[in-house]
Design a protein around this motif. Structure first.
Motif, short mmCIF file in Angstrom:
data_model
loop_
_atom_site.label_atom_id
_atom_site.label_comp_id
_atom_site.label_asym_id
_atom_site.label_seq_id
_atom_site.Cartn_x
_atom_site.Cartn_y
_atom_site.Cartn_z
N ASP A 1 21.51 -5.94 9.51
CA ASP A 1 22.71 -6.75 9.29
C ASP A 1 22.36 -8.03 8.55
O ASP A 1 23.05 -8.43 7.60
N ALA A 2 21.27 -8.68 8.98
CA ALA A 2 20.87 -9.94 8.35
C ALA A 2 20.46 -9.75 6.88
O ALA A 2 20.72 -10.61 6.04
N LEU A 3 19.87 -8.60 6.58
CA LEU A 3 19.38 -8.33 5.22
C LEU A 3 20.44 -7.71 4.31
O LEU A 3 20.24 -7.62 3.10
N GLY A 4 21.54 -7.23 4.91
CA GLY A 4 22.51 -6.49 4.11
C GLY A 4 22.01 -5.13 3.71
O GLY A 4 22.19 -4.68 2.57
N LEU A 5 21.37 -4.43 4.66
CA LEU A 5 20.82 -3.10 4.42
C LEU A 5 21.59 -2.09 5.27
O LEU A 5 21.57 -2.18 6.50
N PRO A 6 22.29 -1.13 4.68
CA PRO A 6 23.04 -0.16 5.49
C PRO A 6 22.12 0.59 6.45
O PRO A 6 21.06 1.07 6.05
N PHE A 7 22.52 0.67 7.70
CA PHE A 7 21.73 1.30 8.75
C PHE A 7 22.60 2.28 9.50
O PHE A 7 23.63 1.90 10.07
N LEU A 8 22.21 3.56 9.51
CA LEU A 8 22.92 4.58 10.27
C LEU A 8 22.07 4.94 11.48
O LEU A 8 20.99 5.52 11.35
N CYS A 9 22.55 4.57 12.66
CA CYS A 9 21.82 4.78 13.91
C CYS A 9 22.25 6.11 14.52
O CYS A 9 23.43 6.33 14.78
N SER A 10 21.30 6.99 14.76
CA SER A 10 21.63 8.32 15.27
C SER A 10 21.44 8.45 16.77
O SER A 10 21.83 9.46 17.35
N SER A 11 20.84 7.45 17.42
CA SER A 11 20.48 7.59 18.83
C SER A 11 21.46 6.86 19.74
O SER A 11 22.15 5.94 19.32
N ALA A 12 21.51 7.28 20.99
CA ALA A 12 22.43 6.67 21.96
C ALA A 12 21.84 5.35 22.44
O ALA A 12 20.75 5.31 22.99
N VAL A 13 22.56 4.26 22.24
CA VAL A 13 22.00 2.95 22.51
C VAL A 13 23.02 2.03 23.15
O VAL A 13 24.18 2.39 23.35
N LEU A 14 22.57 0.84 23.47
CA LEU A 14 23.40 -0.19 24.06
C LEU A 14 24.71 -0.38 23.28
O LEU A 14 24.72 -0.30 22.06
N ASP A 15 25.78 -0.64 24.01
CA ASP A 15 27.06 -0.86 23.35
C ASP A 15 26.95 -1.98 22.31
O ASP A 15 27.41 -1.84 21.19
N ALA A 16 26.37 -3.11 22.72
CA ALA A 16 26.24 -4.27 21.84
C ALA A 16 25.02 -4.09 20.94
O ALA A 16 23.97 -4.68 21.17
N LEU A 17 25.18 -3.27 19.92
CA LEU A 17 24.06 -3.00 19.02
C LEU A 17 23.75 -4.22 18.15
O LEU A 17 22.61 -4.45 17.77
N THR A 18 24.77 -5.02 17.86
CA THR A 18 24.59 -6.30 17.18
C THR A 18 25.41 -7.35 17.93
O THR A 18 26.39 -7.02 18.61
N GLU A 19 25.00 -8.61 17.79
CA GLU A 19 25.69 -9.69 18.52
C GLU A 19 27.10 -9.93 17.99
O GLU A 19 28.01 -10.27 18.75
#
Length: 290
Positions: free
Chosen positions: A26-44
């Motif tokens: 997010d900070a770098l402006g790089l698209p990121f597609l997360c495929s794994s089940a993770v915390l609801d708050a993935l970013t602040e």
């Protein structure tokens, strides 16, 4: 990766690592597609740069809590190690179960041995034990201790995060590793594409692919579609998340804004509670869907 000029990043990460990767992307402006089940708050903060294929932890673990209640369990012990992920999972379970008359008892695995867990289960009259711990240590020793304690012959062991999915689980535990329900993200029936992919993966792997393999394939399918349609410009990729409509191995994939979720989210990925069949530990039984 950003300095190398990559167009997008895909990742199947542990929750804490995924959150760190998402924040940096997010900070770098790089698209990121997360495929794994993770915390609801993935970013602040809400971000346009990150999208997620798997269900947020809250949805999956609430489905698991519903399964526990449906199976008649209202006194649930959780054997947990210190971790943001495990602590968040415990809170989700407690909140969901408490509203329906259930109780969650926390067992701190930084202070208990596998044998001591058995005594705690007896003292608290728990009917189910959930393993919110690492694999193989200390998960495997805990399972062995509980399975071999005659006082706990009726207790159910569960592992919502999916440790029993690993082939190593069956190798290390054999029959003792069966009948331990966990979450996986597959539909009752794969799409036609999923059936073809499953056959190809089985031939290549010489065993049935895990749900993680289908998550990975769907991730590649989504990114390939986005890059074909919009090119390799990072901003155009991020802008395209809400327009994605890709037939994946597990259903039609589309991203939307979900309340409480800071990233673009596939709103309804499939969720199952499954276990290894005691009669045939290499086979999985579907116990509940959500």
């Amino acid at each position: 990766m950003a300095r190398l000029g990559v167009a997008a990043l895909a990742g199947e990460y542990h929750s804490v690592v995924a959150r760190a990767a998402a924040a940096r992307a997010d900070a770098l402006g790089l698209p990121f597609l997360c495929s794994s089940a993770v915390l609801d708050a993935l970013t602040e903060q809400p971000t346009e740069w990150v999208a997620r294929l798997s269900p947020p932890q809250s949805r999956g673990w609430q489905v698991y809590a519903d399964f526990l209640l449906g199976a008649g369990h209202s006194r649930i012990a959780v054997a947990a190690q210190p971790s943001v992920y495990w602590a968040t999972g415990t809170r989700i379970l407690r909140d969901h179960l408490a509203s329906r008359g259930g109780t969650v008892i926390e067992l701190d695995m930084s202070a208990l041995t596998a044998a001591a867990v058995c005594d705690e289960l007896v003292d608290h009259r728990a009917t189910a034990l959930l393993l919110l711990v690492g694999h193989p240590e200390p998960a495997v020793p805990i399972v062995k201790s509980v399975r071999r304690d005659r006082r706990l012959a009726e207790i159910m062991i569960g592992a919502p995060a999916g440790q029993p999915e690993f082939a190593e689980w069956a190798t290390l535990l054999g029959d003792e590793g069966a009948a331990i329900p966990f979450l996986r993200y597959l539909p009752e029936r794969l799409t036609p594409l999923g059936a073809r992919v499953g056959t190809a993966l089985r031939e290549r792997l010489a065993e049935a692919p895990s749900f993680v393999a289908f998550e990975g394939y769907d991730t590649v399918a989504v990114l390939a579609d986005v890059l074909r349609s919009h090119g390799v410009d990072r901003a155009r990729t991020a802008e395209s998340w809400p327009r994605v409509a890709v037939e994946g191995t597990r259903g039609q994939i589309q991203f939307s804004r979900t309340p409480g979720i800071s990233v673009w989210q596939w709103a309804r990925p499939p969720i199952q509670v499954v276990d290894r069949d005691p009669a045939e530990p290499d086979r999985f039984r579907i116990l509940h869907t959500g």
